[in-house]
Design a protein around this motif. Sequence first.
Motif, mmCIF file in Angstrom:
data_model
loop_
_atom_site.group_PDB
_atom_site.id
_atom_site.type_symbol
_atom_site.label_atom_id
_atom_site.label_comp_id
_atom_site.label_asym_id
_atom_site.label_seq_id
_atom_site.Cartn_x
_atom_site.Cartn_y
_atom_site.Cartn_z
ATOM 1 N N PRO A 88 39.346 41.132 30.204
ATOM 2 C CA PRO A 88 38.334 41.968 30.866
ATOM 3 C C PRO A 88 37.822 41.339 32.159
ATOM 4 N N SER A 89 37.673 40.011 32.179
ATOM 5 C CA SER A 89 37.206 39.323 33.378
ATOM 6 C C SER A 89 38.242 39.399 34.490
ATOM 7 N N LEU A 90 39.504 39.168 34.155
ATOM 8 C CA LEU A 90 40.562 39.236 35.169
ATOM 9 C C LEU A 90 40.628 40.627 35.787
ATOM 10 N N GLU A 91 40.463 41.667 34.975
ATOM 11 C CA GLU A 91 40.474 43.036 35.488
ATOM 12 C C GLU A 91 39.252 43.292 36.382
ATOM 13 N N TYR A 92 38.115 42.762 35.994
ATOM 14 C CA TYR A 92 36.862 42.930 36.747
ATOM 15 C C TYR A 92 37.010 42.349 38.149
ATOM 16 N N TRP A 93 37.449 41.090 38.233
ATOM 17 C CA TRP A 93 37.513 40.423 39.535
ATOM 18 C C TRP A 93 38.714 40.876 40.359
ATOM 19 N N PHE A 94 39.779 41.281 39.699
ATOM 20 C CA PHE A 94 40.937 41.801 40.434
ATOM 21 C C PHE A 94 40.527 43.040 41.249
ATOM 22 N N LYS A 95 39.734 43.917 40.629
ATOM 23 C CA LYS A 95 39.276 45.111 41.351
ATOM 24 C C LYS A 95 38.412 44.734 42.549
ATOM 25 N N CYS A 96 37.640 43.657 42.406
ATOM 26 C CA CYS A 96 36.789 43.228 43.524
ATOM 27 C C CYS A 96 37.631 42.738 44.697
ATOM 28 N N ILE A 97 38.670 41.973 44.444
ATOM 29 C CA ILE A 97 39.475 41.391 45.511
ATOM 30 C C ILE A 97 40.442 42.409 46.100
ATOM 31 N N ASP A 98 40.865 43.386 45.315
ATOM 32 C CA ASP A 98 41.824 44.405 45.765
ATOM 33 C C ASP A 98 41.101 45.425 46.659
ATOM 34 N N LEU A 99 40.953 45.098 47.940
ATOM 35 C CA LEU A 99 40.134 45.894 48.856
ATOM 36 C C LEU A 99 40.647 47.319 49.030
ATOM 37 N N ASP A 100 41.970 47.489 49.082
ATOM 38 C CA ASP A 100 42.520 48.832 49.298
ATOM 39 C C ASP A 100 42.919 49.516 47.995
ATOM 40 N N ALA A 101 42.633 48.884 46.878
ATOM 41 C CA ALA A 101 42.876 49.470 45.551
ATOM 42 C C ALA A 101 44.321 49.934 45.364
ATOM 43 N N ASN A 102 45.262 49.137 45.875
ATOM 44 C CA ASN A 102 46.678 49.494 45.719
ATOM 45 C C ASN A 102 47.358 48.734 44.591
ATOM 46 N N GLY A 103 46.595 47.964 43.833
ATOM 47 C CA GLY A 103 47.150 47.281 42.670
ATOM 48 C C GLY A 103 47.777 45.939 42.934
ATOM 49 N N VAL A 104 47.695 45.424 44.169
ATOM 50 C CA VAL A 104 48.232 44.096 44.482
ATOM 51 C C VAL A 104 47.260 43.362 45.399
ATOM 52 N N LEU A 105 47.271 42.031 45.302
ATOM 53 C CA LEU A 105 46.451 41.194 46.177
ATOM 54 C C LEU A 105 47.363 40.594 47.245
ATOM 55 N N THR A 106 47.087 40.920 48.493
ATOM 56 C CA THR A 106 47.916 40.455 49.594
ATOM 57 C C THR A 106 47.290 39.228 50.257
ATOM 58 N N ARG A 107 48.030 38.625 51.175
ATOM 59 C CA ARG A 107 47.550 37.462 51.911
ATOM 60 C C ARG A 107 46.254 37.784 52.646
ATOM 61 N N ASN A 108 46.175 38.948 53.279
ATOM 62 C CA ASN A 108 44.988 39.321 54.062
ATOM 63 C C ASN A 108 43.754 39.447 53.177
ATOM 64 N N GLU A 109 43.926 40.013 51.980
ATOM 65 C CA GLU A 109 42.794 40.175 51.079
ATOM 66 C C GLU A 109 42.308 38.820 50.576
ATOM 67 N N LEU A 110 43.230 37.948 50.243
ATOM 68 C CA LEU A 110 42.850 36.608 49.798
ATOM 69 C C LEU A 110 42.137 35.847 50.917
ATOM 70 N N GLN A 111 42.638 35.989 52.138
ATOM 71 C CA GLN A 111 42.033 35.284 53.277
ATOM 72 C C GLN A 111 40.639 35.825 53.579
ATOM 73 N N PHE A 112 40.444 37.120 53.419
ATOM 74 C CA PHE A 112 39.152 37.734 53.701
ATOM 75 C C PHE A 112 38.050 37.086 52.855
ATOM 76 N N PHE A 113 38.318 36.862 51.574
ATOM 77 C CA PHE A 113 37.302 36.287 50.702
ATOM 78 C C PHE A 113 37.202 34.773 50.871
ATOM 79 N N TYR A 114 38.294 34.104 51.194
ATOM 80 C CA TYR A 114 38.242 32.652 51.328
ATOM 81 C C TYR A 114 37.549 32.217 52.620
ATOM 82 N N GLU A 115 37.543 33.071 53.629
ATOM 83 C CA GLU A 115 36.922 32.710 54.913
ATOM 84 C C GLU A 115 35.473 32.278 54.723
ATOM 85 N N GLU A 116 34.738 32.998 53.872
ATOM 86 C CA GLU A 116 33.337 32.655 53.664
ATOM 87 C C GLU A 116 33.210 31.337 52.892
ATOM 88 N N GLN A 117 34.116 31.097 51.959
ATOM 89 C CA GLN A 117 34.121 29.813 51.257
ATOM 90 C C GLN A 117 34.353 28.669 52.252
#
Length: 534
Positions: free
Chosen positions: A389-418
Motif C-alpha cells: 500500500p505504501s509503494l502504491e501511495y508514493w508511486f502515484k505521488c512521483i508519477d507526475l503524468d500518471a502514465n504508470g512509469v517513473l522517468t528520469r525527469n520525474e525523479l530529477q524533479f523531486f530530487y532537485e529540492e533534496q
Amino acid sequence: MMESITLDIELLQLPETSPMSMKANQDFVQKLFDQWLALPETNRLVASLVNDVKAGVALNVVSGSSNANSGSNSPLATMFPARNGPPLSPRNSTGSPRITRQRTGLSNLNSPLKVVSDHVKELIPQFYFEDGPPPPNDLKEQCITKINSLFYGHEDGLNMQEFKLVTTEICKVPSFFSTSIFKKVDTSNTGFVKREAFIDYWVKGNMLTKETTSQIFAILKQPDHKYLVQDDFKPVLQELLATHPGLEFLQGTPEFQDRYAETVIYRIYYYINRSGTGHLTLRELKRGNLVDAMQHADEEEDINKVLRYFSYEHFYVIYCKFWELDTDHDFLIDKENLIRYSNHALTYRIVDRIFSQVPRKFISKTEGKMGYEDFVYFILAEEDKSSEPSLEYWFKCIDLDANGVLTRNELQFFYEEQLHRMECMAQEAVLFEDILCQLFDMVKPEDEGYICLNDLKGSKLSGNVFNILFNLNKFMAFETRDPFLIRQERANPTWTEWDRFAHREYIRLSMEEDVEDVSNGSAEAWDDSLEVPF
C-alpha cells in the motif's frame, strides 16, 4: 478421375500384414488406398452412397460378412480375403451406462462407428450453494448435541452474557463477536436467544460449514450488502474495548475509546481494502491477515503484543503525532502543519502532491485540510515504505503524468529540492547522475529507461528510493547506515518498519510525558523500564 488411376494388381495380392507394420509404412498404405479407390466396384459403391445421402435415404449397405451371396461382390472382399482380413475393433456388448446404441445404417458394415440414439438422462448432484453447502449429517448431529448441552435448562433462551460460551464453543470465533451474533439471531430484540432460533441461523443457515473468514464476513456485513463498510466493524470493537483486559484502562475515557476504534478500522482498510473503494469484499478479507489478528487479540491479554491493527501503543503514536501537528486542535491539518512532520523531513514538493490528493482523495470536506483518517493513511505509508500500500501511495505521488512509469525527469524533479536542502545544510551534495545510477541499481527495473510499480514491488530496497527523493532525514540515515537502526532490525527481525517506528516513538512520547509529570510534581522518578533497550 478414379478410373484414370493405373491399377496395380500386385498391390492387391497382399500377404498377411500386422497393423503395426502398416502404421510404419504410411506411403505404402496411401498407395494401397489409391488402388482401392481405382476399383470399379468402389466407384459404384461410393456413387451409390453419395446419391442416397443427397436423396435423404438412410444408408443401408450390406456388408460381405453378413451376406454370403454378396461376399464375392464386395470391394472389401476383393482386397482382403476372409482369412487374411484385419480384425475389427472389439465391441462392448454391455454398452455405456449413460447411452444406449442401436445398430442401424453404417453399423451393418461392421464399422467401429456407432450411431447414438436415445440419451439416458443422468442426474448431476447440486454442486453450488449460494449460502454454502449443507453440513454432513454427522457434523450436524455433533453440533446440535453441543447446542443442546449449552441450552439445557434455559427454556426461555440465553441472555447476552450466557451466550458468550456459545460464541467460543460452537461458533469458534473471537469472543468479542458474541454481541454481533446475538443480535443476528435475536431479530425481535427480546434480549434472549432460543435454541431453535440459533439452530436455524447457525446450522440450517449453513454457517456451520463455512470457513472462519466467511463466517466473520457473514456476521459483520449488512443483509443487503455483499461487502463490509467501516461501520460494520464498530460493534465488535466496542465489545473488544468493553471486555479485553488490556483495554480496561480506557473505560473511563469514552472519547479515546472511540479514537482507538476508529484508528483500528482505518488501519484495517489501509492494508486490506486494496481497491480503495471503502467496500471491503470477501476476497480482500481472505487475502489479508485480519482474522488471524482478531484471534490473536482474543487470546492475548497484552493488547500491545498484537502488532497487527490492535496495538494500543500504535494507536497512541498515531494520535499523538497528529495532535503535535494540529496546533489549533480543530482535528484538521494543512500543508504548513504537515511540513513540520518528523522535524521538517519532507520536501515541499511531496507535500504539495499529497494535498493535491493524487495518492488518495481526502475524507475531509474542508478545502486544503487533511482529517485524522487521511493522516492515518499518510503516516502508515510514510513510516513503512516496504509495504505494497505504501509503494502504491508514493508511486502515484512521483508519477507526475500518471502514465504508470517513473522517468528520469520525474525523479530529477523531486530530487532537485533534496539537493538544494543538502547544500543549505552544508551537507556533501550527491549529484543527480550518481543518484540515478544508485536508484536503478537498487530497483533493477526490467526496462532501463524507466521504473514501473512492479519493479518497485520486486525490490527490497524500494523504500529507500522514495526516501532519497523526498525524505532528507531518512536519506541521511541510509547513507550513513545508522548503527542504531541496524541493531534494532537485528533485535526484532520479524518486525516491520512500522513496528520499529511505533516502538521508538512510543518510548520517546512516554518519556516526554513522564518528564512533564515530574516537572509538575505529579509523578515519581524516572521509570527504568522506559529506557531504550539498545
